[in-house]
Design an enzyme around this catalytic site. Structure first.
Site, PDB file in Angstrom:
ATOM      1  CG  HIS A 119      47.318  64.059 -54.751  1.00  0.00           C
ATOM      2  ND1 HIS A 119      47.780  64.591 -55.926  1.00  0.00           N
ATOM      3  CD2 HIS A 119      48.049  62.928 -54.544  1.00  0.00           C
ATOM      4  CE1 HIS A 119      48.732  63.818 -56.426  1.00  0.00           C
ATOM      5  NE2 HIS A 119      48.930  62.799 -55.604  1.00  0.00           N
ATOM      6  NE  ARG A 144      53.247  56.645 -54.770  1.00  0.00           N
ATOM      7  CZ  ARG A 144      51.949  56.927 -54.624  1.00  0.00           C
ATOM      8  NH1 ARG A 144      51.346  57.765 -55.450  1.00  0.00           N
ATOM      9  NH2 ARG A 144      51.253  56.373 -53.660  1.00  0.00           N
ATOM     10  CG  ASP A 189      51.383  60.314 -53.120  1.00  0.00           C
ATOM     11  OD1 ASP A 189      50.516  60.815 -53.875  1.00  0.00           O
ATOM     12  OD2 ASP A 189      52.600  60.319 -53.377  1.00  0.00           O
ATOM     13  CG  HIS A 225      52.349  65.520 -55.270  1.00  0.00           C
ATOM     14  ND1 HIS A 225      52.344  65.011 -54.005  1.00  0.00           N
ATOM     15  CD2 HIS A 225      52.011  64.485 -56.078  1.00  0.00           C
ATOM     16  CE1 HIS A 225      52.018  63.730 -54.034  1.00  0.00           C
ATOM     17  NE2 HIS A 225      51.800  63.384 -55.287  1.00  0.00           N
TER      18      HIS A 225
HETATM   19  C1  OGA Z   1      52.296  60.241 -57.579  1.00  0.00           C
HETATM   20  C2  OGA Z   1      51.862  61.421 -58.329  1.00  0.00           C
HETATM   21  C3  OGA Z   1      52.469  62.846 -60.133  1.00  0.00           C
HETATM   22  C4  OGA Z   1      53.215  62.738 -61.403  1.00  0.00           C
HETATM   23  O1  OGA Z   1      52.982  59.387 -58.150  1.00  0.00           O
HETATM   24  O2  OGA Z   1      51.974  60.184 -56.394  1.00  0.00           O
HETATM   25  O3  OGA Z   1      51.025  62.162 -57.891  1.00  0.00           O
HETATM   26  O4  OGA Z   1      53.661  63.777 -61.895  1.00  0.00           O
HETATM   27  N1  OGA Z   1      52.503  61.624 -59.467  1.00  0.00           N
HETATM   28  O5  OGA Z   1      53.351  61.620 -61.913  1.00  0.00           O
HETATM   29 MN    MN Z   2      50.659  61.633 -55.804  1.00  0.00          MN
END
Ligand code: OGA
Ligand code: MN
Length: 312
Positions: free
Chosen positions: A128, A303, A130, A287
């Protein structure tokens, strides 16, 4: 490492000198041997970054789409301050997982307080980007590792990133022509239903959350709003269907494009260390996280999410 004085500093590569707490430091950019990504060395992000060093970082971000800063020690305020250098921050719609004192920070974690998840437990379960379910998807995310699970000294919970630019460029001309004017719908509620159908411990979005993130429509091929490069903007986590084609063609194309974009030649795999700050571009990359750990192995990250511009 080459060291340049500040007036001959190249925009994205190389190094420049900066004083930090009275110490001479050189910012340097070290591209990875993959389709995207670079490490930035020589910056302590808990202190304010001078403007010319910041311009080097910004240039590297545009060029490499993903930047790694290792060995950082960041309070929520310092993380937020550095993130804001790139622009305004989103307050994430998943209000149950925002940091209680800093709504700009989304907690990503598998940790539970009694029965309650203290952070997003399934962030990155599918490929995906974000906020691709919003009219203005995010310009980038900055994820800071505070606790990383490990087994026998080896970190678990890696995150893989794919270059949507390299993936687009590698498409056969026939497919490029076929998707040039197509759009798709993207939805967070759909993502949540997918998780629940796959047996994840999740509840549906609340009606208030659903109202805040109605289904969005985006072109599958995006001209990147900053770099002007074409990106394949479609992902398995949020994309629901391709519009104006028959349902079977939508399914077939979605499947083909989602499998294409995540081929190993377009991917960088990040093995986390405590103190990593990783930032990525949500239009130029996508990712997915590995779920190869479980409590009592703890994973805890903070984040921040940059606002973006409305996409076509
Ligand atoms: C995010 C995500 C992936 C992870 O924080 O946007 O997709 O490895 N994280 O935590
Ligand atoms: Mn993400």
């Amino acid at each position: 490492m080459t060291v340049y004085s500040s007036n001959e500093a190249p925009v994205a590569r190389g190094s420049r000198l900066a004083f930090h707490h009275g110490t001479l430091m050189a910012v340097s950019i070290h591209p990875f041997d993959t389709a995207l990504g670079a490490e930035v060395r020589g910056l302590d992000l808990s202190a304010s970054v001078d403007d010319s060093s910041f311009e080097i970082v910004r240039g590297a971000y545009e060029e490499h789409s993903l930047l790694l800063f290792r060995d950082q020690t960041l309070s929520p305020e310092q993380h937020i301050d550095f993130s804001r250098r790139f622009g305004a921050l989103e307050i994430h719609v998943l209000d149950q997982w925002r940091h209680p004192e800093h709504p700009e920070i989304l907690i990503v974690s598998n940790i539970k307080d009694k029965d309650r998840h203290i952070g997003v437990p399934h962030a990155g379960r599918y490929w995906h980007t974000d906020l691709s379910y919003m009219v203005a998807p995010s310009r980038g995310s900055l994820l800071y590792a505070i606790e990383i699970p490990e087994q026998n000294g080896r970190p678990l919970g890696d995150t893989r990133f794919a270059s949507a630019v390299a993936a687009y460029e590698a498409l056969p001309d026939e497919i490029k022509a076929r998707i040039a004017d197509l759009s798709a719908t993207f939805s967070l509620a759909h993502h949540r239903s997918k998780l629940m159908a796959d047996g994840a411990d999740q509840s549906p979005l609340t009606p208030e959350q659903e109202v805040k993130v109605p289904t969005a429509v985006h072109k599958i091929v995006q001209v990147h709003p900053v770099t002007g490069r074409k990106c394949l903007f479609i992902n398995e986590g949020h994309a629901v269907e391709i519009l104006n084609v028959a349902p079977e063609e939508s399914r077939e194309l979605l499947d083909l494009l989602c499998r294409h974009v995540t081929k190993p030649e377009f991917v960088y795999r990040h093995q986390w260390r405590v103190g990593d700050l990783l930032m990525w571009d949500n239009v130029a990359t996508q990712h997915i996280a590995a779920f190869d750990y479980a409590l009592p192995q703890r994973r805890y990250l903070h984040r921040t999410t940059l606002e973006g511009v409305a996409l076509a």
